[in-house]
Design a protein around this motif. Structure first.
Motif, PDB file in Angstrom:
ATOM      1  N   SER A 476      17.297  60.316  15.673  1.00 54.12           N
ATOM      2  CA  SER A 476      18.604  60.373  16.325  1.00 54.12           C
ATOM      3  C   SER A 476      19.450  61.335  15.510  1.00 54.12           C
ATOM      4  O   SER A 476      19.899  61.010  14.410  1.00 54.12           O
ATOM      5  N   LEU A 477      19.628  62.540  16.027  1.00 54.95           N
ATOM      6  CA  LEU A 477      20.378  63.582  15.333  1.00 54.95           C
ATOM      7  C   LEU A 477      21.773  63.644  15.926  1.00 54.95           C
ATOM      8  O   LEU A 477      21.933  63.913  17.113  1.00 54.95           O
ATOM      9  N   GLU A 478      22.782  63.362  15.111  1.00 53.49           N
ATOM     10  CA  GLU A 478      24.146  63.241  15.608  1.00 53.49           C
ATOM     11  C   GLU A 478      25.113  64.094  14.791  1.00 53.49           C
ATOM     12  O   GLU A 478      25.029  64.141  13.563  1.00 53.49           O
ATOM     13  N   LEU A 479      26.027  64.767  15.476  1.00 55.35           N
ATOM     14  CA  LEU A 479      27.146  65.428  14.817  1.00 55.35           C
ATOM     15  C   LEU A 479      28.197  64.369  14.515  1.00 55.35           C
ATOM     16  O   LEU A 479      28.712  63.714  15.417  1.00 55.35           O
ATOM     17  N   LEU A 480      28.499  64.189  13.220  1.00 54.06           N
ATOM     18  CA  LEU A 480      29.421  63.129  12.816  1.00 54.06           C
ATOM     19  C   LEU A 480      30.729  63.663  12.244  1.00 54.06           C
ATOM     20  O   LEU A 480      31.662  62.873  12.035  1.00 54.06           O
ATOM     21  N   GLY A 481      30.808  64.962  11.983  1.00 53.56           N
ATOM     22  CA  GLY A 481      32.045  65.478  11.418  1.00 53.56           C
ATOM     23  C   GLY A 481      32.193  66.973  11.593  1.00 53.56           C
ATOM     24  O   GLY A 481      31.206  67.719  11.586  1.00 53.56           O
ATOM     25  N   VAL A 482      33.441  67.401  11.784  1.00 53.00           N
ATOM     26  CA  VAL A 482      33.786  68.822  11.843  1.00 53.00           C
ATOM     27  C   VAL A 482      34.960  69.022  10.894  1.00 53.00           C
ATOM     28  O   VAL A 482      36.002  68.374  11.050  1.00 53.00           O
ATOM     29  N   VAL A 483      34.777  69.910   9.917  1.00 53.06           N
ATOM     30  CA  VAL A 483      35.771  70.062   8.856  1.00 53.06           C
ATOM     31  C   VAL A 483      36.196  71.521   8.776  1.00 53.06           C
ATOM     32  O   VAL A 483      35.373  72.416   8.569  1.00 53.06           O
ATOM     33  N   SER A 484      37.505  71.758   8.951  1.00 57.91           N
ATOM     34  CA  SER A 484      38.062  73.091   8.743  1.00 57.91           C
ATOM     35  C   SER A 484      38.685  73.128   7.347  1.00 57.91           C
ATOM     36  O   SER A 484      38.579  72.179   6.579  1.00 57.91           O
ATOM     37  N   SER A 485      39.351  74.220   7.025  1.00 52.30           N
ATOM     38  CA  SER A 485      39.969  74.325   5.703  1.00 52.30           C
ATOM     39  C   SER A 485      41.121  73.355   5.534  1.00 52.30           C
ATOM     40  O   SER A 485      41.498  73.007   4.410  1.00 52.30           O
ATOM     41  N   THR A 486      41.685  72.863   6.653  1.00 50.64           N
ATOM     42  CA  THR A 486      42.858  71.984   6.559  1.00 50.64           C
ATOM     43  C   THR A 486      42.658  70.612   7.175  1.00 50.64           C
ATOM     44  O   THR A 486      43.319  69.649   6.786  1.00 50.64           O
ATOM     45  N   LYS A 487      41.759  70.497   8.165  1.00 52.85           N
ATOM     46  CA  LYS A 487      41.591  69.230   8.867  1.00 52.85           C
ATOM     47  C   LYS A 487      40.126  68.801   8.914  1.00 52.85           C
ATOM     48  O   LYS A 487      39.222  69.633   8.963  1.00 52.85           O
ATOM     49  N   ALA A 488      39.944  67.465   8.923  1.00 50.80           N
ATOM     50  CA  ALA A 488      38.608  66.892   9.028  1.00 50.80           C
ATOM     51  C   ALA A 488      38.597  65.867  10.148  1.00 50.80           C
ATOM     52  O   ALA A 488      39.422  64.950  10.170  1.00 50.80           O
ATOM     53  N   TYR A 489      37.659  66.027  11.077  1.00 53.66           N
ATOM     54  CA  TYR A 489      37.495  65.057  12.159  1.00 53.66           C
ATOM     55  C   TYR A 489      36.141  64.381  11.951  1.00 53.66           C
ATOM     56  O   TYR A 489      35.086  65.003  12.098  1.00 53.66           O
ATOM     57  N   ILE A 490      36.157  63.096  11.596  1.00 58.25           N
ATOM     58  CA  ILE A 490      34.945  62.331  11.324  1.00 58.25           C
ATOM     59  C   ILE A 490      34.869  61.177  12.321  1.00 58.25           C
ATOM     60  O   ILE A 490      35.846  60.452  12.515  1.00 58.25           O
ATOM     61  N   ASP A 491      33.707  61.004  12.932  1.00 59.13           N
ATOM     62  CA  ASP A 491      33.517  59.903  13.883  1.00 59.13           C
ATOM     63  C   ASP A 491      32.121  59.321  13.676  1.00 59.13           C
ATOM     64  O   ASP A 491      31.114  59.981  13.929  1.00 59.13           O
ATOM     65  N   ALA A 492      32.062  58.072  13.199  1.00 62.42           N
ATOM     66  CA  ALA A 492      30.784  57.433  12.888  1.00 62.42           C
ATOM     67  C   ALA A 492      29.921  57.237  14.126  1.00 62.42           C
ATOM     68  O   ALA A 492      28.693  57.119  14.027  1.00 62.42           O
ATOM     69  N   LYS A 493      30.519  57.192  15.314  1.00 66.88           N
ATOM     70  CA  LYS A 493      29.761  56.961  16.540  1.00 66.88           C
ATOM     71  C   LYS A 493      29.088  58.228  17.057  1.00 66.88           C
ATOM     72  O   LYS A 493      28.213  58.162  17.921  1.00 66.88           O
ATOM     73  N   GLY A 494      29.507  59.385  16.541  1.00 67.62           N
ATOM     74  CA  GLY A 494      28.950  60.637  17.015  1.00 67.62           C
ATOM     75  C   GLY A 494      29.969  61.447  17.779  1.00 67.62           C
ATOM     76  O   GLY A 494      30.884  60.900  18.410  1.00 67.62           O
TER      77      GLY A 494
END
Length: 801
Positions: A476-494
């Motif tokens: 199960s390959l899931e994208l769990l986070g997208v991080v820029s230089s200023t903001k981080a969006y993390i979601d454990a559910k995918g």
């Protein structure tokens, strides 16, 4: 009222008085007033009845065994029923005992009398359960199945479907809304004589009556919760299946799974009846529902037989006609293999259960003349391991990788993969196949660090490739986070990668490294892979922290691979200690397989002698265009307007980028170099290196004179000018440099598509004719593709640790 449900209870569910009470509670709470019920004999009653027959056959005393059996039945009656009801059943038990005694005292018993005696177990169960339900205020009566199931005799009775359907429908019409408790396991011939339905006959009775009655659902209540994706007695982490198709269940049964017999399932084909398998000891738990079709994903099931019969023979022709003949004869084969031996003779291998081995061998001997069979032999030293799924083809590669040289090649049909291995290897292979194909999928989380053009391109690529990669590797390959230089969006559910990078960044929160690592550590995944698609030096400095938290790395950022040697060595040591992976092919040559080639040369025992090339798409474009027809500064401005250069062209013209890439490749072949060990000749004059970008652009024409002179010098020699990186290993010495070089017009550096990279590798094997790798070395799509390739490779590595 339309009857909707049939419940079937086996002997283990009716073993004692407490079991009967539990079953009655199930019937009162899990059904309707007019449900049908099919029961087996209580506990081991059928075995005890067969034991009576065996004692009689041996001339031994059977009276004591019969008394114990009747006492067992009386004891349950007294525990479960009130005086009046109990008295009636005790009297009937007394009459039954007398009838059994009469039968056992006969000089010879017919087949029908033997079957009739064995059927008492089901009759007692049906009587007692109906009486218990009536005692609970439910209208119920018991039904003797031979009154509704009529069959022609044979090795196994063959039900007369039309006649039996009419009898069942008449019974339903006459019985109203009361519960009918029907005996399993038995039927009758047209003369009314008792026949037994054989192994698993009660389950077969249940599905058969359900099909004849037009019932929606059959529930077989047993001592297990349902069908598991492996034998829970052998595989500790076997999981209960929520659902499976009838076809899958049938194939599983034909491969010897003990939960359901294949005969049980046959009446359900071409009907809308679904079959539930539940535990009577835990009626509140989840269960398995077997349906004609299912819309949910097909979960694989691994099954095994410790020993099977393997029959081998040589056959004239291609063997297909023999297989068709065996099928017509009803031979229950588990799998078969056809291949041609060294003498070009066709060899046929057949797998069947041990019970069917001798019968199949005898049939092959009978057919030997008709089909030109020879060298017929039987071996019982092999066991079977199989996987059943409607998506069997998806699991073929993973299964096949686990087979050793003593295993049979995979037999595959629409629903299964089957192999044979020596019996001693069955348990081990079953565990491996379950872990690889049917066990809980390893959840691998991905964190994207960098949200520029390449990050956006990778996100689009990942959205398209994720499902295929997950299915191929069974993860199960899931994208769990997208991080820029200023903001981080993390979601454990995918995270849905197709949403778009701008919207994902908008949902993020401001972050610090300490908070970020806390969030990443808390993510519910087996492995976490961070993709550094930035050019951030500060992010590179935190690589040790990523590795310390057990996070694998993929780098398009070249700063880590070209960092100071002590820092680089620290990273490599951490990787080794923590058993982590770091791949950075995208940092040099984008999607070109340069590092792969160097690793392959090293693994083959070859020795790299030199690496050279043009590692910058910008500088390739400039020098492919620079022929004296326009000033060099004009070409630089044109490239900047086209977006070919970095925002500050000095980042390209300085050669520092190529210097870092050459250092990465040098370290890849084991050279302990620092950046300053690579001689660098910059195209930027000293007086323009530290001025503002505006001043540099204003004075860009200062490059024209030196570049025109360099071009004229090489043109006079019939050559061209290129900006080249080179690394030479001669006599144990290393010389590395980056700068302008003149090359012949026939040289690999001389005729490139503008924007390409080219890598020329000379080694002991590729000495006079070097290895050349050429293609786009920059660009968002090819770099994103390289990142995705590195990500996929780490996923592969994690599965093969």
């Amino acid at each position: 009222m339309v009857r909707r449900h049939l419940h079937k209870f086996g002997g283990s569910s009716l073993a004692d008085a407490d079991c009967y009470r539990r079953v009655a509670h199930i019937l009162l709470t899990h059904g309707q007033s007019n449900d049908l019920v099919v029961v087996s004999a209580a506990g081991k009653t059928t075995n005890k009845l067969y034991h009576l027959l065996a004692l009689r056959q041996q001339g031994a005393i059977w009276q004591e065994a019969l008394a114990e059996l009747i006492q067992y039945q009386q004891h349950m009656v007294e525990q479960l029923l009130t005086n009046d009801s109990a008295r009636d059943l005790r009297e009937r038990l007394g009459a039954d005992k007398a009838e059994i005694v009469t039968l056992l005292q006969l000089d010879a018993m017919t087949h029908y009398q033997t079957s009739y005696l064995v059927s008492f177990g089901e009759r007692w169960s049906a009587r007692l359960m109906a009486a218990l339900l009536r005692g609970s205020g439910v209208e119920a009566c018991h039904v003797y199945a031979p009154s509704i199931l009529v069959a022609d005799e044979g090795i196994m009775p063959k039900i007369r479907m039309d006649q039996s359907r009419q009898l069942v429908q008449r019974l339903l019409d006459e019985s109203g809304d009361q519960r009918l408790v029907i005996t399993g396991f038995i039927c009758s011939n047209p003369q009314g004589e008792t026949l037994l339905l054989g192994r698993n006959g009660s389950d077969f009775s249940a599905t058969l009556i359900a099909a004849l009655a037009g019932i929606n659902r059959v529930t077989i209540w047993t001592d297990v919760e349902g069908v598991f994706n492996a034998d829970p007695n052998k595989i500790s982490d076997a999981q209960l299946l929520d659902s499976m198709t009838l076809a899958e269940a049938d194939r599983l049964a034909r491969l010897g799974s003990p939960v359901l017999h294949e005969r049980t399932l046959q009446p359900l084909f071409d009907t809308e009846v679904s079959l539930a398998v539940r535990s009577s000891y835990a009626s509140h738990t989840k269960f398995t529902l077997i349906s004609p079709v299912t819309h949910s994903a097909s979960a694989p099931v691994v099954t095994s037989l410790q020993r099977v019969s393997l029959l081998r023979c040589q056959v004239a022709g291609d063997g297909k006609e023999l297989l068709a003949a065996l099928n017509q004869q009803g031979v229950p084969l588990l799998a078969h293999w056809l291949h041609t031996n060294e003498q070009e003779a066709c060899e046929l291998s057949l797998a069947c259960t041990l019970d069917n081995g001798q019968q199949t061998l005898a049939l092959l001997q009978q057919l030997s003349d008709a089909f030109g069979l020879s060298a017929i032999n039987r071996c019982d030293d092999y066991g079977l391991v199989a996987l059943v799924s409607a998506d069997a083809n998806v699991y073929r590669r993973g299964f096949a990788r686990l087979l050793n040289r003593r295993a049979f090649a995979l037999y595959q049909d629409e629903l299964s993969l089957v192999t044979l291995v020596p019996a001693a290897q069955v348990t081990t292979l079953t565990q491996k196949v379950h872990r690889r194909c049917a066990g809980p999928r390893k959840r691998i989380g991905v964190i994207l660090l960098g949200t520029g053009n390449i990050g956006s391109a990778w996100l689009q690529l990942f959205a398209k490739a994720r499902a295929n990669l997950s299915n191929e590797l069974q993860i199960s390959l899931e994208l769990l986070g997208v991080v820029s230089s200023t903001k981080a969006y993390i979601d454990a559910k995918g995270i849905d990668a197709s949403v778009g990078i701008e919207r994902l960044v908008e949902q993020g929160q401001e972050w610090q490294f300490t908070d970020l690592f806390e969030q990443l550590t808390a993510l519910p995944c087996d492995e976490l892979i961070a993709l550094d698609i930035s050019a951030s030096a500060s992010l590179t400095l935190h690589y040790p922290a990523f590795l310390a938290h057990g996070i694998h790395m993929v780098s398009a950022n070249k700063l880590a691979g070209s960092s100071p040697l002590p820092f680089y060595r620290q990273l490599k040591q951490q990787l080794n200690v923590r058993r982590l992976f770091w791949r950075y092919n995208a940092s040099c040559g984008a999607g070109l397989p340069v590092q792969h080639a160097l690793n392959d040369l090293h693994n083959s025992g070859d020795k790299v002698e030199a690496i050279g090339g043009i590692f910058s798409g910008t500088l390739c474009w400039l020098f492919e265009k620079f022929d004296g027809s326009q000033d060099f500064s004009q070409l630089v401005l044109e490239a900047k307007e086209l977006g070919i250069t970095e925002p500050d062209p000095r980042d390209d013209l300085s050669g520092r980028d190529m210097q870092r890439k050459l250092l990465i490749l040098a370290r890849e072949i084991g050279l302990p170099l620092e950046l300053d060990d690579i001689e660098l000749t910059s195209l930027v004059p000293d007086h323009l290196q530290h001025v503002s970008l505006t001043e540099f652009i204003d004075q860009l024409s200062d490059l024209n004179g030196p570049m025109a002179t360099a071009l004229a010098d090489v043109a006079a020699q019939g050559q061209v000018i290129r900006y080249v990186a080179s690394l030479d290993l001669q006599d144990g010495k290393c010389r590395a440099k980056v700068g302008l070089e003149s090359v012949a017009r026939t040289h690999p550096y001389a005729n490139l598509t503008p924007g390409d990279n080219v890598f020329v590798i000379r080694s002991a094997c590729y000495h006079s004719n070097p290895l050349i790798i050429r293609g786009p070395g920059a660009g968002r799509e090819v770099t994103a593709s390289a990142v995705q390739s590195d990500l996929a490779q780490i996923c592969h590595d994690l599965l093969h640790e």
